[in-house]
Design a protein around this motif. Structure first.
Motif, PDB file in Angstrom:
ATOM      1  N   THR A 140       0.840  -1.187   0.000  1.00  0.00           N
ATOM      2  CA  THR A 140       0.000   0.000   0.000  1.00  0.00           C
ATOM      3  C   THR A 140       0.877   1.239   0.000  1.00  0.00           C
ATOM      4  O   THR A 140       1.920   1.270   0.644  1.00  0.00           O
ATOM      5  CB  THR A 140      -0.902  -0.009   1.252  1.00  0.00           C
ATOM      6  OG1 THR A 140      -1.733  -1.163   1.217  1.00  0.00           O
ATOM      7  CG2 THR A 140      -1.760   1.237   1.328  1.00  0.00           C
ATOM      8  N   SER A 141       0.455   2.270  -0.722  1.00  0.00           N
ATOM      9  CA  SER A 141       1.242   3.499  -0.754  1.00  0.00           C
ATOM     10  C   SER A 141       1.230   4.159   0.619  1.00  0.00           C
ATOM     11  O   SER A 141       0.313   3.965   1.426  1.00  0.00           O
ATOM     12  CB  SER A 141       0.693   4.468  -1.798  1.00  0.00           C
ATOM     13  OG  SER A 141      -0.518   5.053  -1.346  1.00  0.00           O
ATOM     14  N   VAL A 153      -8.868  -5.606   4.333  1.00  0.00           N
ATOM     15  CA  VAL A 153      -8.030  -4.401   4.338  1.00  0.00           C
ATOM     16  C   VAL A 153      -7.574  -4.069   5.754  1.00  0.00           C
ATOM     17  O   VAL A 153      -6.396  -3.767   5.991  1.00  0.00           O
ATOM     18  CB  VAL A 153      -8.807  -3.214   3.731  1.00  0.00           C
ATOM     19  CG1 VAL A 153      -8.041  -1.904   3.943  1.00  0.00           C
ATOM     20  CG2 VAL A 153      -9.041  -3.446   2.245  1.00  0.00           C
ATOM     21  N   ARG A 183      -4.845  -6.266   7.136  1.00  0.00           N
ATOM     22  CA  ARG A 183      -3.528  -6.036   6.561  1.00  0.00           C
ATOM     23  C   ARG A 183      -2.890  -4.732   7.033  1.00  0.00           C
ATOM     24  O   ARG A 183      -1.715  -4.472   6.760  1.00  0.00           O
ATOM     25  CB  ARG A 183      -3.631  -6.039   5.033  1.00  0.00           C
ATOM     26  CG  ARG A 183      -2.282  -5.937   4.350  1.00  0.00           C
ATOM     27  CD  ARG A 183      -2.281  -6.252   2.880  1.00  0.00           C
ATOM     28  NE  ARG A 183      -1.157  -5.620   2.226  1.00  0.00           N
ATOM     29  CZ  ARG A 183       0.098  -6.002   2.351  1.00  0.00           C
ATOM     30  NH1 ARG A 183       0.407  -7.044   3.095  1.00  0.00           N
ATOM     31  NH2 ARG A 183       1.063  -5.357   1.721  1.00  0.00           N
ATOM     32  N   ARG A 205      -5.709   5.884   5.925  1.00  0.00           N
ATOM     33  CA  ARG A 205      -6.437   4.865   6.693  1.00  0.00           C
ATOM     34  C   ARG A 205      -6.211   5.002   8.187  1.00  0.00           C
ATOM     35  O   ARG A 205      -7.145   4.865   8.988  1.00  0.00           O
ATOM     36  CB  ARG A 205      -6.043   3.472   6.194  1.00  0.00           C
ATOM     37  CG  ARG A 205      -6.603   3.181   4.808  1.00  0.00           C
ATOM     38  CD  ARG A 205      -6.128   1.874   4.228  1.00  0.00           C
ATOM     39  NE  ARG A 205      -6.793   1.646   2.941  1.00  0.00           N
ATOM     40  CZ  ARG A 205      -6.472   0.683   2.093  1.00  0.00           C
ATOM     41  NH1 ARG A 205      -5.474  -0.162   2.378  1.00  0.00           N
ATOM     42  NH2 ARG A 205      -7.126   0.556   0.957  1.00  0.00           N
ATOM     43  N   ASP A 251       0.873  -3.465   6.523  1.00  0.00           N
ATOM     44  CA  ASP A 251       1.064  -2.274   5.685  1.00  0.00           C
ATOM     45  C   ASP A 251       1.875  -1.224   6.436  1.00  0.00           C
ATOM     46  O   ASP A 251       2.774  -0.591   5.872  1.00  0.00           O
ATOM     47  CB  ASP A 251      -0.292  -1.668   5.300  1.00  0.00           C
ATOM     48  CG  ASP A 251      -0.952  -2.398   4.150  1.00  0.00           C
ATOM     49  OD1 ASP A 251      -0.243  -3.112   3.423  1.00  0.00           O
ATOM     50  OD2 ASP A 251      -2.170  -2.250   3.982  1.00  0.00           O
ATOM     51  N   VAL A 278      -1.922   6.302   1.166  1.00  0.00           N
ATOM     52  CA  VAL A 278      -3.118   5.538   1.509  1.00  0.00           C
ATOM     53  C   VAL A 278      -3.030   5.037   2.945  1.00  0.00           C
ATOM     54  O   VAL A 278      -4.020   5.053   3.690  1.00  0.00           O
ATOM     55  CB  VAL A 278      -3.320   4.366   0.526  1.00  0.00           C
ATOM     56  CG1 VAL A 278      -4.423   3.431   1.009  1.00  0.00           C
ATOM     57  CG2 VAL A 278      -3.649   4.889  -0.864  1.00  0.00           C
ATOM     58  N   LEU A 279      -1.842   4.563   3.344  1.00  0.00           N
ATOM     59  CA  LEU A 279      -1.662   4.111   4.722  1.00  0.00           C
ATOM     60  C   LEU A 279      -1.966   5.234   5.702  1.00  0.00           C
ATOM     61  O   LEU A 279      -2.680   5.039   6.703  1.00  0.00           O
ATOM     62  CB  LEU A 279      -0.223   3.615   4.909  1.00  0.00           C
ATOM     63  CG  LEU A 279       0.182   3.228   6.335  1.00  0.00           C
ATOM     64  CD1 LEU A 279      -0.667   2.090   6.850  1.00  0.00           C
ATOM     65  CD2 LEU A 279       1.656   2.870   6.376  1.00  0.00           C
TER      66      LEU A 279
END
Length: 372
Positions: free
Chosen positions: A283-284, A358, A361, A291, A365, A287-288
Motif C-alpha cells: 500500500t502506498s 483491508v 492487513r 487509513r 502495511d 493511503v496508509l
C-alpha cells in the motif's frame, strides 16, 4: 513524503541493472542483526548465527551500526568512486577494491551516516574536519554502546586502520557464510537483472520501474522518478561532478526494505527486494496515512465495530450509536474514502460493511511502510 530522483537529460544507456555482492552482504548482515524485520529468514538467521565463529560474531557487533540502524553507503562503493564508471564489481573482492578507492572523507562520512541522517541528502561538514560534526558522531555512537563508541573514535583518528579492518571483516564473512549465500542467490539475481534490462530496452523506463516495485513511479514527463517512502530526499542522476548514472540492484534478503542511495556527490542507486508472488502489492504511504487517520476517531472506531459484524444502513448505525444520520454519514464517508468500508445497495437502502481484509492487513502495511 517521497524520495525524488531527477533524471532529466539522463542517457538511456546510463540506466543499468546490476547485481552487487557487497550490497547483498550488507542486507544479509542486517537480517542477522534485526531478524524481526525479516520473518521469512528466521531459519537462515538462526542457522547462520549459530555457526558464526565467536571472533567474527564479536566483530560484527562492534560495527553493527553500519547495517543495523542504517544501510551504510559503504556497501555500494561503486556509486561514489570518482572517475569510475559507476559499475558494481562482479565479485566481493572487486567491490572491496572499489571500496578502497573511496577517499577518507567519503569513507568516514558514509560509515557515520547514522549521525547525519537529518542532512543526508544535503551534505555538510566532514566529521574528520569539523569539531561539531565529530562530537555529534561520537555522542550518537556512545548511545549505541561502548563498542560502537570506540569504533567511531578509531574511525575518526585512524581511518586507514578501520578501512583495513572493514575489508577483513567482509572477507571473513565471505569465508564463514557469504560465499555459500552468494552462490545460492546469484543466479536468481542475475536472471532478474537480465529480465529488467530487457524490459527497459523493449518497453521503456516506466514499465521497468513498475516491475521493480509499485512504489516507483515515473513522473513529470519522464524527468524524475518518485519513490514512495516515509522520508524526503532529492537526488540527481546527472551530477557532472560524479558522472551521469542510475543503478538498480536486486536483493534476495532485503524485503521489506526498498533502499535509495541519494548522497550528494554519489550516483543514485535503488536497491530493491525481489518480489514474492504470495505477497500482495504494498500500500502506498499516502493511503496508509489516510487509513490510520480515518481510524483515529472514536466514532469511526465504533462504526468499524458495528459494520465488522454485519452490513448496516446509515439509519441503523445512527440508532446503534445514538447519533444523527448526517453525522454518521460524514464519518462513513471518511472510512469509505480510506477504502475501509464497502457498500452495496438493497432496494433503496445502502448497506455499509467493514472490509476486514483491508483492516487485517493494516499492521503489515504499517510495518512495510516504515521499513521501506
Amino acid at each position: 513524503m517521497s524520495v525524488i530522483i531527477d533524471i532529466a537529460g539522463l542517457p538511456a544507456e546510463s540506466i543499468v541493472f546490476q547485481t552487487s555482492p557487497l550490497a547483498e552482504l550488507n542486507v544479509a548482515l542486517h537480517a542477522l542483526s534485526e531478524p524481526g524485520h525479516h520473518p521469512g529468514l528466521r531459519g537462515w538467521v538462526t542457522a547462520t548465527s549459530t555457526a558464526l565463529p565467536r571472533d567474527l560474531a564479536d566483530r560484527l557487533r562492534e560495527a553493527d551500526f553500519l547495517w543495523r540502524n542504517t544501510f551504510s553507503d559503504l556497501f555500494i562503493p561503486f556509486a561514489g568512486v570518482r572517475g569510475g564508471d559507476g559499475r558494481a564489481g562482479a565479485t566481493l573482492a572487486e567491490e572491496l577494491d572499489l571500496l578502497d578507492r573511496l577517499d577518507d572523507e567519503q569513507f568516514v562520512s558514509a560509515a557515520l551516516e547514522f549521525a547525519f541522517l537529518a542532512s543526508y541528502n544535503k551534505g555538510g561538514p566532514s566529521p574528520l574536519d569539523d569539531a561539531d560534526a565529530r562530537a555529534r558522531a561520537l555522542e550518537l555512537a556512545a548511545a549505541r554502546g561502548p563498542q560502537q563508541w570506540q569504533f567511531a573514535g578509531r574511525l575518526l583518528t585512524d581511518p586507514a586502520s578501520v578501512r583495513a579492518w572493514v575489508r577483513r571483516l567482509a572477507e571473513d564473512c565471505e569465508e564463514a557464510f557469504f560465499a555459500d549465500v552468494w552462490q545460492r542467490v546469484h543466479g536468481t539475481l542475475s536472471a532478474d537483472v537480465r529480465h529488467k534490462a530487457e524490459l527497459l530496452r523493449r518497453k521503456g523506463l516506466g514499465e521497468a520501474l513498475t516491475a521493480v516495485s509499485p512504489a516507483l513511479v515515473l513522473e513529470d514527463g519522464g524527468r524524475r522518478i518518485r519513490v514512495d517512502k516515509l522520508a524526503y530526499c532529492r537526488a540527481t542522476a546527472v551530477d557532472p561532478a560524479v558522472g551521469a548514472g542510475l543503478t538498480f540492484v536486486p536483493s534476495h534478503f532485503s524485503w521489506p526494505h526498498l533502499m535509495v542511495l541519494g548522497r550528494p556527490g554519489w550516483r543514485p542507486v535503488v536497491h530493491y527486494p525481489l518480489g514474492s508472488p504470495e505477497l500482495p502489492a504494498p500500500t502506498s504511504v499516502d493511503v496508509l496515512q489516510l487509513r490510520l487517520e480515518a481510524l483515529a476517531h472514536p466514532v469511526r472506531m465504533q462504526l468499524c465495530r458495528s459494520t465488522a459484524r454485519a452490513p448496516h444502513t446509515t439509519g441503523e448505525l445512527a440508532n446503534i450509536l445514538s447519533l444523527s444520520a448526517p453525522e454518521v454519514s460524514r464519518h462513513l464517508a471518511v472510512l469509505k474514502q480510506a477504502g475501509l468500508i464497502t457498500t452495496r445497495r438493497r432496494g433503496r437502502y445502502v448497506l455499509y460493511q467493514l472490509d476486514v481484509t483491508v483492516v487485517a492487513r493494516l499492521s503489515s502495511d504499517f510495518l512495510e511502510g516504515v521499513l521501506r
